[in-house]
Design a protein around this motif. Sequence first.
Motif, PDB file in Angstrom:
ATOM      1  N   TRP A 180      30.363 -38.155  37.973  1.00 36.03           N
ATOM      2  CA  TRP A 180      29.512 -37.147  37.783  1.00 36.03           C
ATOM      3  C   TRP A 180      28.935 -37.104  36.422  1.00 36.03           C
ATOM      4  N   ALA A 181      30.116 -37.206  35.459  1.00 35.80           N
ATOM      5  CA  ALA A 181      29.939 -37.006  34.099  1.00 35.80           C
ATOM      6  C   ALA A 181      28.981 -38.085  33.799  1.00 35.80           C
ATOM      7  N   LEU A 182      29.101 -39.286  34.143  1.00 34.66           N
ATOM      8  CA  LEU A 182      28.189 -40.384  33.709  1.00 34.66           C
ATOM      9  C   LEU A 182      26.686 -40.120  34.156  1.00 34.66           C
ATOM     10  N   ALA A 183      26.773 -39.618  35.634  1.00 34.49           N
ATOM     11  CA  ALA A 183      25.436 -39.158  36.216  1.00 34.49           C
ATOM     12  C   ALA A 183      24.673 -38.363  35.413  1.00 34.49           C
ATOM     13  N   THR A 192      15.246 -37.123  27.890  1.00 35.58           N
ATOM     14  CA  THR A 192      15.102 -36.821  26.494  1.00 35.58           C
ATOM     15  C   THR A 192      14.483 -37.654  25.625  1.00 35.58           C
ATOM     16  N   ALA A 193      14.338 -37.521  24.305  1.00 41.85           N
ATOM     17  CA  ALA A 193      13.550 -38.457  23.458  1.00 41.85           C
ATOM     18  C   ALA A 193      14.471 -38.416  22.146  1.00 41.85           C
ATOM     19  N   GLY A 194      14.315 -39.426  21.296  1.00 44.22           N
ATOM     20  CA  GLY A 194      15.047 -39.520  20.135  1.00 44.22           C
ATOM     21  C   GLY A 194      16.367 -40.284  20.023  1.00 44.22           C
ATOM     22  N   ARG A 195      16.797 -40.670  18.960  1.00 41.90           N
ATOM     23  CA  ARG A 195      18.010 -41.359  18.948  1.00 41.90           C
ATOM     24  C   ARG A 195      19.297 -40.608  19.300  1.00 41.90           C
ATOM     25  N   TRP A 196      19.077 -39.351  18.912  1.00 41.92           N
ATOM     26  CA  TRP A 196      20.398 -38.536  19.461  1.00 41.92           C
ATOM     27  C   TRP A 196      20.541 -38.401  20.896  1.00 41.92           C
ATOM     28  N   ARG A 197      19.751 -39.025  21.609  1.00 39.76           N
ATOM     29  CA  ARG A 197      19.791 -38.443  23.178  1.00 39.76           C
ATOM     30  C   ARG A 197      21.028 -39.342  23.681  1.00 39.76           C
ATOM     31  N   TRP A 198      21.504 -40.381  22.791  1.00 39.87           N
ATOM     32  CA  TRP A 198      22.337 -41.246  23.274  1.00 39.87           C
ATOM     33  C   TRP A 198      23.905 -40.681  23.020  1.00 39.87           C
ATOM     34  N   TRP A 200      24.528 -37.997  24.656  1.00 37.47           N
ATOM     35  CA  TRP A 200      25.064 -37.266  25.837  1.00 37.47           C
ATOM     36  C   TRP A 200      26.188 -38.259  26.733  1.00 37.47           C
ATOM     37  N   LEU A 201      26.101 -39.736  26.285  1.00 37.52           N
ATOM     38  CA  LEU A 201      27.027 -40.557  26.763  1.00 37.52           C
ATOM     39  C   LEU A 201      28.572 -40.232  26.314  1.00 37.52           C
ATOM     40  N   ALA A 202      28.683 -39.364  25.309  1.00 33.40           N
ATOM     41  CA  ALA A 202      29.920 -38.787  24.890  1.00 33.40           C
ATOM     42  C   ALA A 202      30.557 -37.938  26.074  1.00 33.40           C
ATOM     43  N   HIS A 203      29.809 -37.356  26.860  1.00 36.00           N
ATOM     44  CA  HIS A 203      30.403 -36.651  27.772  1.00 36.00           C
ATOM     45  C   HIS A 203      31.422 -37.359  28.758  1.00 36.00           C
ATOM     46  N   PRO A 204      30.697 -38.583  29.287  1.00 34.18           N
ATOM     47  CA  PRO A 204      31.764 -39.477  30.223  1.00 34.18           C
ATOM     48  C   PRO A 204      32.511 -40.191  29.463  1.00 34.18           C
TER      49      PRO A 204
END
Length: 290
Positions: A180-183, A192-198, A200-204
């Motif tokens: 669920w975290a990866l989803a 979302t846009a921009g380089r910082w959107r990646w 979000w992968l810190a959550h999974p």
Amino acid sequence: MQPAPPPVTVDARRAGAVRRAVRELALVAVLFLAYKAGRMAVAGRSGTARANGERIWWLERLLHLPDEAAVQAPLLVHELPVRLANCYYAYVHFPATVLCLVWLYLRHPVHYRWIRRALAALTAAALALHLLVPLAPPRMTALTGLVDTGSRYGPAVYGPPETDTLSNQYAAMPSLHVGWALAVAVALVAVTAGRWRWLWLAHPVLTLLVVVGTGNHYWLDGVVAVTLLGLILAALPRPDAPPRPPGPVPAARLRPHVVPAPRRPGDAGRRRGSRTPSAADGRLRPPRRG
């Protein structure tokens, strides 16, 4: 002529939006209850689950995966990090998923339907594996040497497995916490846009470290969850990409301005009439005979 349909009022639009929201919440609630019921269906198979836990632990050693104890050991040095890990496991998983679904429903309905289908398919696949392969978590498997950090340091999510009537603790494969975290991260990266959107992968990634460090899942539980989600997302049709902001309109190419040559006074008299043949007309005529 047929009368025109009455205009849709603001109250009618709000009522329709409320009905759709209630329907979606009911669907998520049914999905969650089905997940709980499926976990309860395999309760009482503790012997098989513990034996499967030992097999998973030996399989990880054959695959040269890192030991789960290497993640838990730094947490046990001080009480604060282990409590933070327990709080993350207990209070972030389900609320983060719900908040993401609500935000997607309000702002990005197309992506909401996409990720909702993915979560439903992932949960159904997980329930099937829970029924087929009951698995004790590493905190219940003696070979791992892991500590049940929830019961020892708190806050605890589960009670004693023999008296726990709210959840089945022998359903570790796959880890829905990781799935669920990866989803959630995939959906947020998509909208979302921009380089910082990646980021979000810190959550999974953090979720995987937490579920392993607290002794609730093996590495392979997370690997199987990620694999299932990847197959599901590959099978589902992708939503349309968000439109990019319009860029600057390219300037039209300017044609060079050709200035005609000045006319001389005698040019007007030398213009040929409509009946006067020109040199080109003479060249196009067939040659005379004899």
